[in-house]
Motif scaffolding. Structure first.
Motif, PDB file in Angstrom:
ATOM      1  N   LEU A 203      -6.442   4.973  -2.627  1.00  0.00           N
ATOM      2  CA  LEU A 203      -5.870   4.042  -1.647  1.00  0.00           C
ATOM      3  C   LEU A 203      -6.952   3.449  -0.762  1.00  0.00           C
ATOM      4  CD1 LEU A 203      -2.681   6.031  -0.628  1.00  0.00           C
ATOM      5  CD2 LEU A 203      -2.798   3.990  -2.074  1.00  0.00           C
TER       6      LEU A 203
ATOM      7  N   LEU B 206       0.829  -1.208   0.000  1.00  0.00           N
ATOM      8  CA  LEU B 206       0.000   0.000   0.000  1.00  0.00           C
ATOM      9  C   LEU B 206       0.862   1.256   0.000  1.00  0.00           C
ATOM     10  CD1 LEU B 206      -3.013   0.576  -0.149  1.00  0.00           C
ATOM     11  CD2 LEU B 206      -3.027   0.799   2.338  1.00  0.00           C
ATOM     12  N   ASP B 207       1.952   1.239   0.781  1.00  0.00           N
ATOM     13  CA  ASP B 207       2.854   2.385   0.798  1.00  0.00           C
ATOM     14  C   ASP B 207       3.524   2.559  -0.562  1.00  0.00           C
ATOM     15  OD1 ASP B 207       4.302   4.542   2.181  1.00  0.00           O
ATOM     16  OD2 ASP B 207       6.049   3.246   1.898  1.00  0.00           O
TER      17      ASP B 207
ATOM     18  N   ARG C  75      -3.437  14.918  -4.317  1.00  0.00           N
ATOM     19  CA  ARG C  75      -3.183  14.093  -3.142  1.00  0.00           C
ATOM     20  C   ARG C  75      -4.498  13.547  -2.578  1.00  0.00           C
ATOM     21  NH1 ARG C  75       1.129  15.464   1.031  1.00  0.00           N
ATOM     22  NH2 ARG C  75       0.622  17.599   0.507  1.00  0.00           N
TER      23      ARG C  75
ATOM     24  N   LEU D 213       1.825   6.789  -6.842  1.00  0.00           N
ATOM     25  CA  LEU D 213       0.785   7.745  -7.225  1.00  0.00           C
ATOM     26  C   LEU D 213       1.170   9.170  -6.848  1.00  0.00           C
ATOM     27  CD1 LEU D 213      -2.459   5.767  -6.244  1.00  0.00           C
ATOM     28  CD2 LEU D 213      -1.481   6.052  -8.533  1.00  0.00           C
ATOM     29  N   LEU D 214       1.748   9.351  -5.661  1.00  0.00           N
ATOM     30  CA  LEU D 214       2.152  10.701  -5.238  1.00  0.00           C
ATOM     31  C   LEU D 214       3.296  11.240  -6.084  1.00  0.00           C
ATOM     32  CD1 LEU D 214       1.907  10.488  -1.343  1.00  0.00           C
ATOM     33  CD2 LEU D 214       0.389  11.725  -2.909  1.00  0.00           C
TER      34      LEU D 214
ATOM     35  N   VAL E  42      -5.503  10.629  -4.634  1.00  0.00           N
ATOM     36  CA  VAL E  42      -4.686   9.478  -4.250  1.00  0.00           C
ATOM     37  C   VAL E  42      -5.226   8.841  -2.972  1.00  0.00           C
ATOM     38  CG1 VAL E  42      -2.379   8.764  -3.456  1.00  0.00           C
ATOM     39  CG2 VAL E  42      -2.612  10.272  -5.456  1.00  0.00           C
ATOM     40  N   ARG E  43      -5.610   9.660  -1.983  1.00  0.00           N
ATOM     41  CA  ARG E  43      -6.164   9.119  -0.731  1.00  0.00           C
ATOM     42  C   ARG E  43      -7.419   8.285  -0.988  1.00  0.00           C
ATOM     43  NH1 ARG E  43      -4.586  14.071   1.788  1.00  0.00           N
ATOM     44  NH2 ARG E  43      -6.595  14.970   1.268  1.00  0.00           N
TER      45      ARG E  43
ATOM     46  N   GLU F 190       1.063   4.072  -2.904  1.00  0.00           N
ATOM     47  CA  GLU F 190       0.899   5.482  -2.546  1.00  0.00           C
ATOM     48  C   GLU F 190       2.072   6.315  -3.053  1.00  0.00           C
ATOM     49  OE1 GLU F 190      -0.117   8.246   1.322  1.00  0.00           O
ATOM     50  OE2 GLU F 190       0.987   6.379   1.655  1.00  0.00           O
ATOM     51  N   GLN F 191       3.291   5.835  -2.843  1.00  0.00           N
ATOM     52  CA  GLN F 191       4.472   6.578  -3.291  1.00  0.00           C
ATOM     53  C   GLN F 191       4.488   6.732  -4.814  1.00  0.00           C
ATOM     54  OE1 GLN F 191       6.286   8.340  -1.196  1.00  0.00           O
ATOM     55  NE2 GLN F 191       4.837   7.461   0.263  1.00  0.00           N
TER      56      GLN F 191
END
Length: 194
Positions: free
Chosen positions: A188, A81-82, A181, A88-89, A184-185, A85-86
């Motif tokens: 996720l 998941l991290d 962002r 996508l960010l 992205v949240r 996230e990284q």
């Protein structure tokens, strides 16, 4: 005897990428390319061929670099998941800075779709590799209990690919990094265990 090339090929190609990304294939004229690349007409033809060949090389290079950086970010973390996230960010950050708001890949898809087989071959290859990487990471996340067990890995991979495209389009429309962002949240949250 041929004169030696008086410009850096990679720099000229990067400038062509930026020009095509901003204006698309049809919107980019040869004089625009010559000005941006800081080369003469004969150098363009001798080094890259015609405008179409230059466009295809630019699209391949852009796609390789963009996908490579995104996937590297995704696999850099042990946490699935991290890592997602990284990735996508990182993509969102790139989309909101400098020339990042213009995306050659998005332009290629929206301008040509599947009507130009040479362009479609490049975009299809990049899409297939990206989906395969996403799907692999998602399967791993489900197996580890990090992602929702009810996720279909193929559907989730397509969702992430659409999210990447949506981030670029939103940035092109003026969305800030903070807005991206938030997107992205939400993405996720759709993947996480409940």
């Amino acid at each position: 005897m041929a004169r030696p090339r008086e410009f850096d090929r990679d720099t000229a190609l990067q400038r062509a990428i930026e020009t095509f990304a901003m204006h698309g294939f049809e919107g980019t004229t040869t004089p625009m390319l010559l000005s941006a690349m800081k080369i003469g007409r004969q150098s363009l033809y001798d080094t890259f061929g015609d405008k179409r060949k230059l466009y295809l090389e630019a699209l391949r290079r852009y796609s390789e670099d963009s996908v490579g950086a995104t996937l590297s970010a995704m696999f850099a973390s042990d946490s699935v998941l991290d890592g997602i996230e990284q990735a996508l960010l990182r993509f969102a950050k790139e989309a909101t800075t400098g020339t990042g708001q213009a995306c050659l890949g998005i332009h290629a898809v929206t301008e040509f779709g599947t009507t130009a087989s040479d362009v479609a071959a490049v975009t299809a290859d990049v899409t297939a590799r990206t989906l395969l990487a996403f799907e692999s990471r998602i399967r791993d996340g489900i197996a580890r209990g990090e992602l929702a067990t009810g996720l279909d890995p193929s559907d989730a991979a397509h969702f992430l690919l659409a999210t990447l495209s949506g981030l670029k389009v939103a940035a092109r429309g003026g969305a800030s990094f903070e807005v991206l962002r938030g997107i992205v949240r939400v993405a996720l949250g759709a993947l996480a265990t409940r």
